[in-house]
Design a protein around this motif. Structure first.
Motif, PDB file in Angstrom:
ATOM      1  N   UNK A  59      61.450  47.995  33.552  1.00  0.00           N
ATOM      2  CA  UNK A  59      61.997  49.326  33.845  1.00  0.00           C
ATOM      3  C   UNK A  59      61.329  50.027  35.030  1.00  0.00           C
ATOM      4  N   UNK A  60      60.250  49.447  35.593  1.00  0.00           N
ATOM      5  CA  UNK A  60      59.584  50.111  36.710  1.00  0.00           C
ATOM      6  C   UNK A  60      60.058  49.544  38.037  1.00  0.00           C
ATOM      7  N   UNK A  61      60.280  50.452  39.000  1.00  0.00           N
ATOM      8  CA  UNK A  61      60.670  50.059  40.345  1.00  0.00           C
ATOM      9  C   UNK A  61      59.458  49.776  41.223  1.00  0.00           C
ATOM     10  N   UNK A  62      58.438  50.598  41.085  1.00  0.00           N
ATOM     11  CA  UNK A  62      57.275  50.483  41.960  1.00  0.00           C
ATOM     12  C   UNK A  62      56.118  51.268  41.368  1.00  0.00           C
ATOM     13  N   UNK A  63      54.932  50.977  41.903  1.00  0.00           N
ATOM     14  CA  UNK A  63      53.724  51.724  41.540  1.00  0.00           C
ATOM     15  C   UNK A  63      53.051  52.152  42.839  1.00  0.00           C
ATOM     16  N   UNK A  64      52.758  53.436  42.952  1.00  0.00           N
ATOM     17  CA  UNK A  64      52.009  53.945  44.093  1.00  0.00           C
ATOM     18  C   UNK A  64      50.578  54.218  43.625  1.00  0.00           C
ATOM     19  N   UNK A  65      49.629  53.762  44.409  1.00  0.00           N
ATOM     20  CA  UNK A  65      48.228  53.884  44.013  1.00  0.00           C
ATOM     21  C   UNK A  65      47.798  52.683  43.209  1.00  0.00           C
ATOM     22  N   UNK A  66      46.530  52.322  43.319  1.00  0.00           N
ATOM     23  CA  UNK A  66      46.010  51.117  42.668  1.00  0.00           C
ATOM     24  C   UNK A  66      45.022  51.427  41.544  1.00  0.00           C
ATOM     25  N   UNK A  67      44.872  52.689  41.208  1.00  0.00           N
ATOM     26  CA  UNK A  67      43.946  53.036  40.137  1.00  0.00           C
ATOM     27  C   UNK A  67      42.529  53.245  40.642  1.00  0.00           C
ATOM     28  N   UNK A  68      41.702  53.843  39.802  1.00  0.00           N
ATOM     29  CA  UNK A  68      40.311  54.114  40.147  1.00  0.00           C
ATOM     30  C   UNK A  68      39.464  52.857  40.002  1.00  0.00           C
ATOM     31  N   UNK A  69      38.486  52.704  40.889  1.00  0.00           N
ATOM     32  CA  UNK A  69      37.608  51.532  40.895  1.00  0.00           C
ATOM     33  C   UNK A  69      36.463  51.732  39.905  1.00  0.00           C
ATOM     34  N   UNK A  70      36.216  50.704  39.074  1.00  0.00           N
ATOM     35  CA  UNK A  70      35.095  50.745  38.142  1.00  0.00           C
ATOM     36  C   UNK A  70      34.047  49.670  38.414  1.00  0.00           C
ATOM     37  N   UNK A  71      34.474  48.496  38.883  1.00  0.00           N
ATOM     38  CA  UNK A  71      33.502  47.426  39.145  1.00  0.00           C
ATOM     39  C   UNK A  71      34.108  46.432  40.134  1.00  0.00           C
ATOM     40  N   UNK A  72      33.250  45.843  40.965  1.00  0.00           N
ATOM     41  CA  UNK A  72      33.683  44.795  41.890  1.00  0.00           C
ATOM     42  C   UNK A  72      32.803  43.570  41.687  1.00  0.00           C
ATOM     43  N   UNK A  73      33.439  42.370  41.750  1.00  0.00           N
ATOM     44  CA  UNK A  73      32.697  41.125  41.628  1.00  0.00           C
ATOM     45  C   UNK A  73      33.400  40.032  42.421  1.00  0.00           C
ATOM     46  N   UNK A  74      32.586  39.226  43.123  1.00  0.00           N
ATOM     47  CA  UNK A  74      33.124  38.062  43.810  1.00  0.00           C
ATOM     48  C   UNK A  74      33.456  36.954  42.822  1.00  0.00           C
ATOM     49  N   UNK A  75      34.546  36.231  43.104  1.00  0.00           N
ATOM     50  CA  UNK A  75      34.767  34.960  42.429  1.00  0.00           C
ATOM     51  C   UNK A  75      33.648  33.996  42.845  1.00  0.00           C
TER      52      UNK A  75
END
Length: 641
Positions: free
Chosen positions: A40-56
C-alpha cells in the motif's frame, strides 16, 4: 505601537537567524525512496534516525542501524543497496559474526533478527526479551550470540535455530558492554551497580553461573573492551580512562575532559582507540600513551552517535545526529565521502502545496520540502532551536505558516507562530504563545490556538510582502490550551479544540461564539471540517472520533471507538473517507465518513504517527512519524481490499 511597526523593526534581526539552505538533489539516486516498502505504500521520504554504524567484515559494505531498519550501503559509491525492515520498532544495535555470514540486529520491539549477509534474507528471529534489545555480541565461533535488554537480563542464543541456550540476571544495570572471552567460555559484562559501583562481571557461558567480579573505580556511561580482553576503556563526563580488565587496576587517563561519549571502538591491534560523542568530534587515541592522535569534526555541537573502523583500519565511518554518515581517512583525517538522507529527529507535521507538487514537513529545528512525485529533497530550512509542530500552506501556495516550540527551556513565550515566503524562504513575522494554526480560505486571516486558552485572529496584510497585521479578535471560552483550529470551507465558521475536552464554534462574520460541543473524556487533539462544511470531526486522547453536525448541537453518528490515542485527522477531498493517525500501534486508520466503518489500517511506521494529510487530488495519503520518515500511501489499493 502597532504590531506591524514592531515587526518592521525586528524583522531584519530575526531573519538573520533563519538559514534557508538550498540542497542540490542528493548525490544518491532517489531509488532509496522505494527500498523496503510495505504493501500500500508508494514511497518513503527520509531514511530514519541513525543509531549505529558497522562495516561488513568484507569491508565493501556498511550497515547502518536506524529508527526504521538496517540500511546497507556500498562504501565505494555511498549508494544504498538494501533496507532490512522486518523490525516493528527502531533498531538500536547491530553485530556481525566473525565469519561475516550473519548480521544480528536488536530492536526496541524486543526481538533480535538474524540476517544472511550474502542475500539479505531473514534467517531467524529471537523472541525472549521482555524489554528493548540494547547490546549484542557474537561468540568467536559464531555459533552463539549474547544479548542484553534495557534491564539486566542476559540471553545467549543458538545462531542456527534462534533458540535460547542460557538466561541469567546480571548484577549491573545499566549494562554498557558485553564481550565473549577469546575462547568463548566466558561472557564479560560491564556496567554499574545499584550501589553506584562499576564492575566487570564474569559469567560461564555453558552453565550460566557467575564466576567473579572485578571492581572498576570510575563511574562511566560508555565502555569498550580491547579485542584481547585485556584493557577496558570507559568514560562518563570525566576524562577517558583505561583499566586492566583482569585486576581492575587503573592504567592511564586522557588529560582533557571529553564530555559524554556515545561510541568507543578499539583497533584490532589494540594500539589505537576511536571515540565519538557530544561535541561532534571523532577522535583517534593512542592506547599506550592516552594521547590524541587526530581529531575530526563531524558536525559542531551535534552528537556523533556511532563510530567504526573499516576492517583494514584505513577508514573510519561516523554516524551523526545530523543525519549523515561520514567517512574519514585515518592517515590524514580528511573527509572522503558523506552519505545523506537520514533525518536526525522526529517529524511532527506535514502539508501538501495546493498544486500537490511539493510536500513540506516539520521536525526539530528544520522544515523539509520534497518533490512530492520524485522524492527529491528540494530544500531544508533551518530555524535554530525551534521544533516545527504544525505547517499550513496558504490557499494560493505563496506562504507557509509554522508553529514551533523553542528547545531552549529558559526562553519565555517559547511557542511561536511564524510566516515564511515559500519562494524565497524569507521570514515574514512571528507572534508568541501559540500551538495551532489555520489560514482562512481566502488567505486574509490566520487563526491561532494559544497556550493561555485563547484563540486569536490575525490580519494577513498584502503588499510588497505578506505581513502579519493587527490582531482582529481574541476568543477566551476555552479553559485550557488550544490544540487545534480549523476554518470551515466557506470561511464563515471557525472551530477550536482544547485540552479542556471541548470544541468551540465561532461565527467569523460577527466574531462571536456560537456553540460548544462536549462529550470527549480527554483532551481534544485535532478538529477538521468535512469538504462540504456540514460536519466537524474531532479526535481525542480518549481514543474516539466524534462527528458533529455543525448546524445543530448533536452528533452525526455515535462516537467512533477503537481509534487509539488520536494525534491527527484529515478528510479526503471528496469527503468520502476520514483518516486518523495514532500513537497506539503506530497506525493510520481509514474510516468511511458517512457510517464510521473502519475500511483499512495502514501500518509501516516504527514509532508514533504525528500527522496525516491527503493530497489535494485524493490519490495519496501522507503520514509522518517520530521514526523520522514520511510514508506516502496509495489510496487506490483500498478499492481492491
Amino acid at each position: 505601537m502597532k504590531i506591524v511597526s514592531l515587526l518592521l523593526t525586528i524583522l531584519p534581526l530575526i531573519s538573520t537567524l533563519f538559514l534557508f539552505t538550498f540542497l542540490s538533489a542528493t548525490a544518491l539516486s532517489q531509488e532509496h525512496t522505494h527500498f523496503g516498502l510495505l504493501p500500500n505504500t508508494k514511497a518513503r521520504f527520509g531514511k530514519g534516525r541513525i543509531h549505529q554504524v558497522k562495516y561488513f567484515p568484507d569491508g565493501n559494505r556498511l550497515a547502518v542501524a536506524t529508527s526504521i531498519g538496517v540500511w546497507i550501503y556500498d562504501v565505494q559509491t555511498g549508494e544504498p543497496l538494501d533496507l532490512l525492515t522486518e523490525h516493528t520498532a527502531p533498531v538500536k544495535s547491530i553485530e556481525f559474526s566473525l565469519d561475516g555470514a550473519t548480521l544480528a540486529s536488536g530492536s526496541e520491539d524486543k526481538t533480535i533478527r538474524l540476517w544472511d549477509t550474502s542475500t539479505g534474507k531473514l534467517k531467524s528471529t529471537c523472541l525472549e526479551h521482555e524489554d528493548e534489545v540494547v547490546l549484542l555480541a557474537f561468540c568467536p565461533s559464531g555459533k552463539s550470540l549474547a544479548s542484553t535488554s534495557g534491564s539486566s537480563d542476559i540471553q545467549i542464543w543458538d545462531v542456527q535455530t534462534g533458540n535460547v541456550l542460557k538466561t541469567f540476571e546480571a548484577g549491573v544495570t545499566p549494562i554498557y558492554s558485553i564481550t565473549f572471552s577469546l575462547d568463548g567460555t566466558m561472557l564479560l559484562i560491564i556496567g554499574n551497580t545499584e550501589d553506584y559501583d562499576s564492575r566487570i562481571e564474569y559469567w560461564d557461558t555453558q552453565t550460566g553461573e557467575h564466576i567473579k567480579n572485578v571492581l572498576i573505580e570510575s563511574k562511566f556511561k560508555a565502555a569498550a573492551m580491547s579485542p584481547n580482553c585485556k584493557i577496558l576503556a570507559c568514560v562518563d563526563y570525566y576524562p577517558l580512562q583505561f583499566y586492566d580488565v583482569e585486576t581492575g587496576k587503573h592504567l592511564r587517563s586522557v588529560e582533557k575532559r571529553l564530555g559524554e561519549l556515545n561510541s568507543i571502538q578499539f583497533s584490532s591491534d589494540r594500539r589505537t582507540l576511536i571515540t565519538g560523542g557530544r561535541w561532534g568530534t571523532v577522535d583517534i587515541w593512542d592506547v599506550n600513551t592516552a594521547k590524541n592522535l587526530r581529531s575530526m569534526l563531524h558536525k559542531k555541537d551535534d552528537d556523533v552517535v556511532s563510530v567504526t573502523y573499516s576492517p583494514d583500519e584505513q577508514t573510519i565511518a561516523s554516524g551523526g545526529e545530523d543525519g549523515t554518515v561520514k567517512f574519514w581517512d585515518v592517515a590524514t583525517g580528511k573527509l572522503t565521502k558523506t552519505i545523506t538522507g537520514h533525518i536526525s529527529s522526529e517529524i511532527y507535521s506535514a502539508a501538501y502545496s495546493p498544486d500537490d507538487h511539493t510536500l513540506a514537513c516539520g521536525s526539530e529545528d528544520k522544515l523539509f520540502t520534497w518533490n512530492a512525485r520524485t522524492g527529491e529533497l528540494l530544500k531544508t530550512s533551518t530555524d535554530p532551536n525551534r521544533e516545527v509542530y504544525s505547517i499550513k500552506y496558504s490557499s494560493d501556495g505563496k506562504i507557509i505558516s509554522t508553529v514551533g516550540l523553542s528547545t531552549r527551556s529558559h526562553i519565555t513565550n517559547s511557542h511561536k507562530a511564524r510566516l515564511w515566503n515559500v519562494k524565497t524562504g524569507r521570514f515574514l513575522g512571528s507572534f508568541a504563545g501559540h500551538f495551532s494554526i489555520a489560514f482562512s480560505p481566502d488567505g486574509t486571516i490566520l487563526a491561532t490556538g494559544g497556550r493561555f486558552s485563547q484563540v486569536c485572529l490575525w490580519e494577513i496584510r498584502r503588499g510588497e510582502l505578506y505581513l502579519i497585521g493587527d490582531r482582529l479578535a481574541t476568543f477566551t471560552e476555552h479553559t485550557e490550551n488550544v490544540t487545534s483550529v480549523a476554518f470551515s470551507p466557506d470561511g464563515k465558521v471557525l472551530a477550536s479544540g482544547s485540552q479542556d475536552k471541548t470544541i468551540q464554534i465561532w461565527d467569523m462574520d460577527t466574531r462571536t461564539h456560537l456553540k460548544t460541543f462536549t462529550g470527549h473524556d480527554e483532551g481534544v487533539t485535532d478538529v477538521v471540517f468535512s469538504p462540504d462544511g456540514t460536519t466537524l470531526a474531532s479526535g481525542s486522547e480518549d481514543g474516539t472520533i466524534r462527528l458533529w453536525n455543525v448546524n445543530s448541537d448533536g452528533l452525526v453518528l455515535p462516537p467512533i471507538e477503537g481509534a487509539g490515542h488520536i494525534t491527527s485527522l484529515d478528510y479526503s477531498p471528496d469527503g468520502g473517507i476520514l483518516a486518523s493517525g495514532t500513537e497506539d500501534g503506530n497506525a493510520i486508520h481509514i474510516w468511511e465518513a458517512k457510517t464510521g466503518e473502519k475500511l483499512h489500517t495502514f501500518t509501516g511506521h516504527t514509532q508514533r504517527v504525528n500527522d496525516v494529510v491527503f493530497s489535494t487530488d485524493g490519490t495519496t495519503l501522507v503520514s509522518v512519524s517520530d521514526d523520522g520518515t514520511v510514508l506516502l500511501w496509495d489510496l487506490s489499493t483500498l478499492a481492491s481490499d
